[in-house]
Design an enzyme around this catalytic site. Structure first.
Site, short mmCIF file in Angstrom:
data_model
loop_
_atom_site.label_atom_id
_atom_site.label_comp_id
_atom_site.label_asym_id
_atom_site.label_seq_id
_atom_site.Cartn_x
_atom_site.Cartn_y
_atom_site.Cartn_z
N HIS A 80 0.80 -1.23 0.00
CA HIS A 80 0.00 0.00 0.00
C HIS A 80 0.83 1.27 0.00
O HIS A 80 0.29 2.37 -0.10
CB HIS A 80 -0.97 0.02 1.19
CG HIS A 80 -0.29 0.35 2.49
ND1 HIS A 80 0.38 -0.58 3.22
CD2 HIS A 80 -0.16 1.53 3.15
CE1 HIS A 80 0.89 0.00 4.29
NE2 HIS A 80 0.59 1.27 4.28
C1 UD1 Z 1 -1.89 5.89 5.48
C2 UD1 Z 1 -0.55 6.38 6.02
C3 UD1 Z 1 0.44 5.23 6.01
C4 UD1 Z 1 -0.10 4.02 6.75
C5 UD1 Z 1 -1.46 3.65 6.17
C6 UD1 Z 1 -2.07 2.50 6.93
C7 UD1 Z 1 -0.05 8.75 5.56
C8 UD1 Z 1 0.77 9.68 4.77
N1 UD1 Z 1 0.00 7.45 5.20
O1 UD1 Z 1 -1.69 5.52 4.12
O2 UD1 Z 1 1.63 5.67 6.65
O3 UD1 Z 1 0.80 2.95 6.61
O4 UD1 Z 1 -2.33 4.79 6.25
O5 UD1 Z 1 -3.09 1.88 6.21
O6 UD1 Z 1 -0.71 9.17 6.48
N2 UD1 Z 1 -9.05 5.18 1.05
C9 UD1 Z 1 -10.31 4.62 1.00
N3 UD1 Z 1 -10.95 4.39 2.18
C10 UD1 Z 1 -10.41 4.67 3.39
C11 UD1 Z 1 -9.15 5.26 3.42
C12 UD1 Z 1 -8.46 5.50 2.26
O7 UD1 Z 1 -10.84 4.35 -0.07
O8 UD1 Z 1 -11.07 4.43 4.41
C13 UD1 Z 1 -8.32 5.40 -0.22
C14 UD1 Z 1 -8.51 6.78 -0.82
O9 UD1 Z 1 -8.50 6.66 -2.21
C15 UD1 Z 1 -7.25 7.50 -0.38
C16 UD1 Z 1 -6.22 6.39 -0.39
O10 UD1 Z 1 -6.94 5.22 0.01
O11 UD1 Z 1 -6.92 8.56 -1.21
C17 UD1 Z 1 -5.04 6.62 0.50
O12 UD1 Z 1 -5.47 6.84 1.84
P1 UD1 Z 1 -4.57 7.74 2.85
O13 UD1 Z 1 -5.20 7.75 4.18
O14 UD1 Z 1 -4.27 9.04 2.19
O15 UD1 Z 1 -3.21 6.97 2.92
P2 UD1 Z 1 -2.90 5.44 3.11
O16 UD1 Z 1 -2.38 4.95 1.81
O17 UD1 Z 1 -4.04 4.68 3.72
#
Ligand code: UD1
Length: 358
Positions: A203
């Site tokens: 991820h």
């Molecule tokens: C975040 C953390 C990472 C951690 C990870 C755990 C940062 C910079 N990164 O990454 O360090 O290892 O969480 O999982 O804070 N999305 C959904 N549903 C959700 C959440 C996210 O669809 O409930 C999708 C969205 O398209 C979003 C993408 O996932 O843009 C990324 O989510 P984000 O919270 O920005 O970062 P993670 O990749 O989850």
């Protein structure tokens, strides 16, 4: 003592559980959920399965570019802290929620307590590295899981207020392992026998956001001599679609599924032949559960697991992944790297010394 705890992303829910219970046995705690993770599979299921407290405040910030996401959290947390006036703000790890919580508190002169302090990948291209360095430098109390973390802080001139307490994730692993064995039917549902498969998660932006890296990773998984169980983070699935790689998920060697709950992850990890991942937390959990790990990154914050021979690094290149996978095995020695599973109790004692007003 009144503590405001900021959580927002999946690993923080897991880490905050044991410490929250220890805090609440004698003190007041408020939970602020930023909403960084919001899907049922990324947030709701953890609260129910682990019996976590209902958040007192929900910011529902959701997904956005880093600056916008962090900025919205900062504004929301600041206004809560101004009203609630906690003695300290507790933040976990290295996500955008961590940085927003620590910055909001520091600007209000409220002491910041950082759990999982001192980790470094020395790669500033990772958003997590920026978040953890800044948070450490804003913190009043720094809880380190390992000796390496203490040394990293010393190098940056931080050597007071630093406490080596062990890893809170080990508290969680010890607390929930038996329950996972008893309640999780994940392997039966996907038809996998213990020891016959690899558990994989990908991820990190450095992998997902590159078409070449994702192609290499999926190609390698398809060529391994064991089935690969691959729960898909929404970010990963989004990029696989964007790069037009959906057909690679249909490879007979791959079993994909939605993100797993914590108990299902614990069971799937403990029964795997090996873990293949770019996650920080899963590298540690694999070690704690005595399962070999291949980390698909150029560097790791958990270097002691590599030194102990249980973790190997491979860059996102099919040849490198297959070749390093072939070298995985279980070393005879399994040193105790992450403490004794009593990190939560230790952290509460330290916080009582700093913040109890009586
Ligand atoms: C975040 C953390 C990472 C951690 C990870 C755990 C940062 C910079 N990164 O990454 O360090 O290892 O969480 O999982 O804070 N999305 C959904 N549903 C959700 C959440 C996210 O669809 O409930 C999708 C969205 O398209 C979003 C993408 O996932 O843009 C990324 O989510 P984000 O919270 O920005 O970062 P993670 O990749 O989850």
């Amino acid at each position: 003592m009144k503590i405001a705890t900021v959580v927002g992303a999946r690993p923080q829910f897991i880490k905050a559980g044991p410490l929250s219970r220890a805090i609440r046995s004698a003190h007041e705690e408020r939970w602020i959920h930023t909403g960084q993770h919001y899907d049922e599979a990324m947030s709701g299921v953890f609260f129910r399965e682990l019996g976590l407290p209902e958040p007192d405040y929900r910011l529902e910030v959701g997904s956005a570019p880093h600056g916008a996401q962090t900025g919205r959290m900062l504004e929301g947390i600041e206004s809560i802290l101004k009203d609630d006036k906690p003695d300290a703000v507790l933040v976990y790890g290295d996500t955008n929620s961590t940085l927003a919580g620590s910055l909001a508190a520091a600007k209000l002169s409220i002491p910041v307590v950082h759990v999982e302090s001192g980790l470094r990948s020395f790669n500033k291209a990772m958003p997590e590295e920026i978040n953890r360095v800044l948070t450490d430098h804003l913190s009043a109390v720094l809880f380190c899981p390992t000796d390496v973390a203490v040394t990293n802080l010393k190098r940056e001139g931080i050597d007071n207020r630093v406490h080596l307490v062990g890893d809170i994730m080990y508290d969680a692993v010890l607390e929930y392992s038996a329950r996972a064995k008893e309640h999780s039917d994940v392997l039966e549902r996907v038809g996998l026998a213990p020891g016959s498969y690899c558990l994989a998660t990908i991820h990190r932006a450095e992998n997902t956001d590159s078409a070449a890296n994702m192609t290499n990773i999926l190609e390698a998984f398809g060529k391994l001599d064991r089935l690969v169980l691959l729960p898909l983070h929404p970010r990963t699935l989004g990029y696989i679609r964007r790069w037009g790689l959906e057909s690679m998920l249909g490879h007979p060697n791959l079993i994909t599924c939605a993100p797993l709950s914590y108990l299902n992850m614990l069971r799937a990890t403990s029964e795997a032949f090996a873990v293949l991942t770019d996650s920080g937390g899963l590298q540690k959990e694999a070690y704690m559960l005595k399962v070999p790990c291949l980390t698909i990154r150029r560097e790791t914050e958990w270097i002691e697991t590599v030194q102990a021979g249980w973790n190997r690094l491979a860059e996102a290149n099919a040849h490198a992944i297959i070749s390093e996978y072939g070298k995985l095995g279980k070393p005879r020695r399994h040193p105790r790297l992450f403490g004794d599973g009593r990190a939560a109790a230790r952290m509460v004692q330290v916080m009582e010394r700093y913040f109890s007003k009586s």
